[in-house]
Design a protein around this motif. Structure first.
Motif, PDB file in Angstrom:
ATOM      1  N   ARG A 181       4.118 -11.095  -9.876  1.00  0.00           N
ATOM      2  CA  ARG A 181       4.205 -10.201  -8.718  1.00  0.00           C
ATOM      3  C   ARG A 181       2.805  -9.722  -8.322  1.00  0.00           C
ATOM      4  NH1 ARG A 181       6.018  -4.676  -8.140  1.00  0.00           N
ATOM      5  NH2 ARG A 181       5.886  -4.485 -10.387  1.00  0.00           N
ATOM      6  N   MET A 182       1.988  -9.372  -9.345  1.00  0.00           N
ATOM      7  CA  MET A 182       0.624  -8.917  -9.059  1.00  0.00           C
ATOM      8  C   MET A 182      -0.179 -10.011  -8.370  1.00  0.00           C
ATOM      9  SD  MET A 182      -0.302  -7.066 -12.653  1.00  0.00           S
ATOM     10  CE  MET A 182       0.283  -5.416 -13.040  1.00  0.00           C
TER      11      MET A 182
ATOM     12  N   LEU B 104      -9.462 -14.470 -11.226  1.00  0.00           N
ATOM     13  CA  LEU B 104      -9.253 -13.720  -9.990  1.00  0.00           C
ATOM     14  C   LEU B 104     -10.129 -14.235  -8.867  1.00  0.00           C
ATOM     15  CD1 LEU B 104      -9.018  -9.974 -11.048  1.00  0.00           C
ATOM     16  CD2 LEU B 104      -7.503 -11.101  -9.442  1.00  0.00           C
TER      17      LEU B 104
ATOM     18  N   MET C 210      -5.445   0.028 -19.632  1.00  0.00           N
ATOM     19  CA  MET C 210      -5.829  -1.379 -19.517  1.00  0.00           C
ATOM     20  C   MET C 210      -7.329  -1.551 -19.690  1.00  0.00           C
ATOM     21  SD  MET C 210      -3.573  -2.494 -16.215  1.00  0.00           S
ATOM     22  CE  MET C 210      -1.830  -2.880 -16.367  1.00  0.00           C
TER      23      MET C 210
ATOM     24  N   LEU D 290      -3.269  -8.051 -19.878  1.00  0.00           N
ATOM     25  CA  LEU D 290      -3.279  -6.603 -19.686  1.00  0.00           C
ATOM     26  C   LEU D 290      -2.101  -5.991 -20.436  1.00  0.00           C
ATOM     27  CD1 LEU D 290      -4.031  -6.549 -15.851  1.00  0.00           C
ATOM     28  CD2 LEU D 290      -5.611  -6.031 -17.696  1.00  0.00           C
ATOM     29  N   PRO D 291      -2.307  -4.842 -21.106  1.00  0.00           N
ATOM     30  CA  PRO D 291      -1.199  -4.247 -21.864  1.00  0.00           C
ATOM     31  C   PRO D 291      -0.058  -3.839 -20.937  1.00  0.00           C
ATOM     32  CG  PRO D 291      -3.056  -2.731 -21.715  1.00  0.00           C
ATOM     33  CD  PRO D 291      -3.535  -4.044 -21.176  1.00  0.00           C
TER      34      PRO D 291
ATOM     35  N   LEU E 191     -11.860  -6.266  -7.795  1.00  0.00           N
ATOM     36  CA  LEU E 191     -11.411  -6.122  -9.187  1.00  0.00           C
ATOM     37  C   LEU E 191     -12.131  -7.126 -10.081  1.00  0.00           C
ATOM     38  CD1 LEU E 191      -9.613  -5.119 -11.467  1.00  0.00           C
ATOM     39  CD2 LEU E 191      -7.763  -6.532 -10.588  1.00  0.00           C
ATOM     40  N   SER E 192     -12.277  -8.351  -9.583  1.00  0.00           N
ATOM     41  CA  SER E 192     -12.968  -9.393 -10.349  1.00  0.00           C
ATOM     42  C   SER E 192     -14.400  -8.968 -10.662  1.00  0.00           C
ATOM     43  CB  SER E 192     -12.950 -10.701  -9.553  1.00  0.00           C
ATOM     44  OG  SER E 192     -13.916 -11.582 -10.049  1.00  0.00           O
TER      45      SER E 192
ATOM     46  N   ILE F 137      -5.197  -1.093  -7.818  1.00  0.00           N
ATOM     47  CA  ILE F 137      -4.685  -1.836  -6.652  1.00  0.00           C
ATOM     48  C   ILE F 137      -3.542  -2.767  -7.059  1.00  0.00           C
ATOM     49  CG2 ILE F 137      -6.878  -1.841  -5.396  1.00  0.00           C
ATOM     50  CD1 ILE F 137      -6.929  -4.905  -6.138  1.00  0.00           C
ATOM     51  N   LEU F 138      -3.405  -3.029  -8.355  1.00  0.00           N
ATOM     52  CA  LEU F 138      -2.306  -3.883  -8.804  1.00  0.00           C
ATOM     53  C   LEU F 138      -0.981  -3.140  -8.615  1.00  0.00           C
ATOM     54  CD1 LEU F 138      -3.883  -5.247 -12.109  1.00  0.00           C
ATOM     55  CD2 LEU F 138      -3.627  -6.460  -9.953  1.00  0.00           C
ATOM     56  N   PRO F 139       0.056  -3.836  -8.144  1.00  0.00           N
ATOM     57  CA  PRO F 139       1.325  -3.144  -7.918  1.00  0.00           C
ATOM     58  C   PRO F 139       1.899  -2.618  -9.229  1.00  0.00           C
ATOM     59  CG  PRO F 139       1.604  -5.524  -7.717  1.00  0.00           C
ATOM     60  CD  PRO F 139       0.133  -5.266  -7.806  1.00  0.00           C
ATOM     61  N   GLY F 140       2.383  -1.382  -9.222  1.00  0.00           N
ATOM     62  CA  GLY F 140       3.010  -0.797 -10.407  1.00  0.00           C
ATOM     63  C   GLY F 140       2.017  -0.237 -11.403  1.00  0.00           C
ATOM     64  N   VAL F 141       0.727  -0.227 -11.059  1.00  0.00           N
ATOM     65  CA  VAL F 141      -0.278   0.286 -11.993  1.00  0.00           C
ATOM     66  C   VAL F 141      -0.852   1.597 -11.454  1.00  0.00           C
ATOM     67  CG1 VAL F 141      -2.483  -0.163 -13.114  1.00  0.00           C
ATOM     68  CG2 VAL F 141      -0.846  -2.008 -12.822  1.00  0.00           C
TER      69      VAL F 141
ATOM     70  N   GLN G 107      -6.257   3.124 -16.835  1.00  0.00           N
ATOM     71  CA  GLN G 107      -7.193   3.595 -17.854  1.00  0.00           C
ATOM     72  C   GLN G 107      -6.917   2.916 -19.203  1.00  0.00           C
ATOM     73  OE1 GLN G 107      -7.478   7.934 -17.772  1.00  0.00           O
ATOM     74  NE2 GLN G 107      -7.544   7.893 -20.004  1.00  0.00           N
TER      75      GLN G 107
ATOM     76  N   ALA H 183     -15.639  -5.855 -10.633  1.00  0.00           N
ATOM     77  CA  ALA H 183     -15.656  -4.674 -11.503  1.00  0.00           C
ATOM     78  C   ALA H 183     -15.413  -5.079 -12.951  1.00  0.00           C
ATOM     79  CB  ALA H 183     -14.596  -3.667 -11.052  1.00  0.00           C
TER      80      ALA H 183
ATOM     81  N   LEU I  55      -4.201 -17.566 -12.948  1.00  0.00           N
ATOM     82  CA  LEU I  55      -4.334 -16.134 -12.665  1.00  0.00           C
ATOM     83  C   LEU I  55      -3.195 -15.356 -13.314  1.00  0.00           C
ATOM     84  CD1 LEU I  55      -5.550 -13.707 -11.250  1.00  0.00           C
ATOM     85  CD2 LEU I  55      -4.413 -14.395  -9.146  1.00  0.00           C
TER      86      LEU I  55
ATOM     87  N   LEU J 169     -13.851   0.275 -12.743  1.00  0.00           N
ATOM     88  CA  LEU J 169     -12.854  -0.684 -13.223  1.00  0.00           C
ATOM     89  C   LEU J 169     -11.455  -0.085 -13.144  1.00  0.00           C
ATOM     90  CD1 LEU J 169     -11.972  -3.290 -14.552  1.00  0.00           C
ATOM     91  CD2 LEU J 169     -12.680  -2.387 -16.759  1.00  0.00           C
TER      92      LEU J 169
ATOM     93  N   SER K 227     -10.330   0.019  -9.588  1.00  0.00           N
ATOM     94  CA  SER K 227      -9.981  -1.310  -9.080  1.00  0.00           C
ATOM     95  C   SER K 227      -8.646  -1.780  -9.636  1.00  0.00           C
ATOM     96  CB  SER K 227     -11.050  -2.334  -9.456  1.00  0.00           C
ATOM     97  OG  SER K 227     -12.302  -1.918  -9.037  1.00  0.00           O
ATOM     98  N   LEU K 228      -8.344  -1.407 -10.889  1.00  0.00           N
ATOM     99  CA  LEU K 228      -7.084  -1.861 -11.490  1.00  0.00           C
ATOM    100  C   LEU K 228      -5.872  -1.226 -10.813  1.00  0.00           C
ATOM    101  CD1 LEU K 228      -8.048  -1.930 -15.278  1.00  0.00           C
ATOM    102  CD2 LEU K 228      -7.161  -3.864 -13.997  1.00  0.00           C
TER     103      LEU K 228
ATOM    104  N   GLN L 247       1.047 -10.627  -4.793  1.00  0.00           N
ATOM    105  CA  GLN L 247       0.722  -9.524  -3.888  1.00  0.00           C
ATOM    106  C   GLN L 247      -0.767  -9.514  -3.540  1.00  0.00           C
ATOM    107  OE1 GLN L 247       2.678  -5.914  -4.005  1.00  0.00           O
ATOM    108  NE2 GLN L 247       0.931  -4.650  -3.476  1.00  0.00           N
TER     109      GLN L 247
END
Lengths: 201, 201
Positions: free
Chosen positions: A27-28, B47, B28, A17-18, A43-44, B16-20, B26, A46, A10, B10, B13-14, A31
């Motif tokens: 961390r992601m 995932l 990503m 991801l950029p 997310l998976s 929900i990742l910490p720091g995003v 968008q 989507a 994972l 999408l 949903s993205l 979490q």
């Protein structure tokens, strides 16, 4: 790292991801596992739906869920104006600014001969055909103000020079609220060479 | 924003990742769609496999793929030493530093009465049972050096005071390569109160 193979996989997958390195990916992953497994599953789902379901619009090349995108399908947009942009996010930025009511043509990139990206790769032959055969009156070039964006705009202008369509380029100059002391020299000379007479109406 | 519903879903949903945030999400989503659909599908699969397949180890509470994690299953680790850490990434950091050959106990958090996280929520009753019933000789407290981490360490030390196990806390002081002029006051006073006689062997 002492994570189990599934977590390692994972973390590895998240680094595609950029802007996400190994540490952020870790961390992601942790979490999501600790606090938001339902979100992770959403997310998976989507991701897989979007990767499988998104195609390119046959008319403007933008991402769409069927053969044509909503902008090309609607009757309420002016089909005589076409705005050429590099990416779907440029289109989204123009749409959220509001004001433009024509259609779009999304290049999905810019000319870059060194990477093997020529006119065909960004769909310029399709655009030329649309302009020649259709009833497009104005092509607005809204590619980025970078070297590649300018070169692409210049190429398109040359390509459409012999058609009946008017080819325009969006204005470059001082951004609203910009203070001259903080503006770079290139923008300033652009603003000077692009000056317009002040109208008194 | 003029994206199609699948892309909007999408992007949503993205986030929900910490720091995003919305803008990175968008970027990503569009980058995956434009350049790496195979990677996006791999991420989706990784995932869903991880969210469904990762459980907690019955012995140390760490993430595992079966009832027990590899560290608890192996015979090659010293079962008489247990290191208590807050998160799996703390465990990974200690493992990658090397040197410690005992087992772990992962709290998956720290005591935080204000959030309703008491001793039971972080598995301290399980730890107490393991120390009382097993043959653990030393419990090394490696919780973070934060207010909550220190409080948790203090609580565990009190809880195990009447058992036969030795309870130790990892050392706090000047990090290797640290220059005194740049170290904060708290760390400096910790380093002074934790001073040790210099041995001449």
């Amino acid at each position: 790292m002492s994570f189990s193979p599934l977590i390692n996989e994972l973390v590895e997958s998240l680094t595609i991801l950029p802007g996400v390195g190994r540490k952020s990916a870790q961390r992601m992953a942790l979490q999501l596992l600790e606090r938001n497994r339902a979100g992770g599953l959403r997310l998976s789902a989507a991701l897989s739906r979007a990767m499988d379901g998104i195609v390119r619009c046959r008319c403007c090349q933008n991402f769409a869920e069927s053969d044509y995108c909503p902008v090309c399908l609607t009757d309420r947009r002016d089909a005589e104006q076409v705005c050429v942009v590099e990416t779907p996010s440029d289109l989204a930025a123009i749409e959220s600014a509001g004001g433009f009511k024509g259609r779009y043509f999304v290049l999905m990139g810019h000319l870059s001969p060194i990477d093997g990206i020529g006119p065909d790769e960004i769909g310029l032959t399709i655009l030329a055909k649309q302009v020649t055969e259709g009833h497009i009156k104005e092509v607005i070039l809204a590619t980025n103000s970078t070297v590649e964006g300018e070169a692409t705009a210049y190429f398109i202008a040359q390509m459409l020079a012999n058609t009946s369509a008017l080819v325009t380029r969006i204005a470059h100059g001082i951004p609203l609220g910009g203070e001259l002391g903080y503006i770079d020299g290139g923008t300033l000379s652009h603003a000077f060479s692009g000056r317009k007479p002040v109208s008194n109406d």
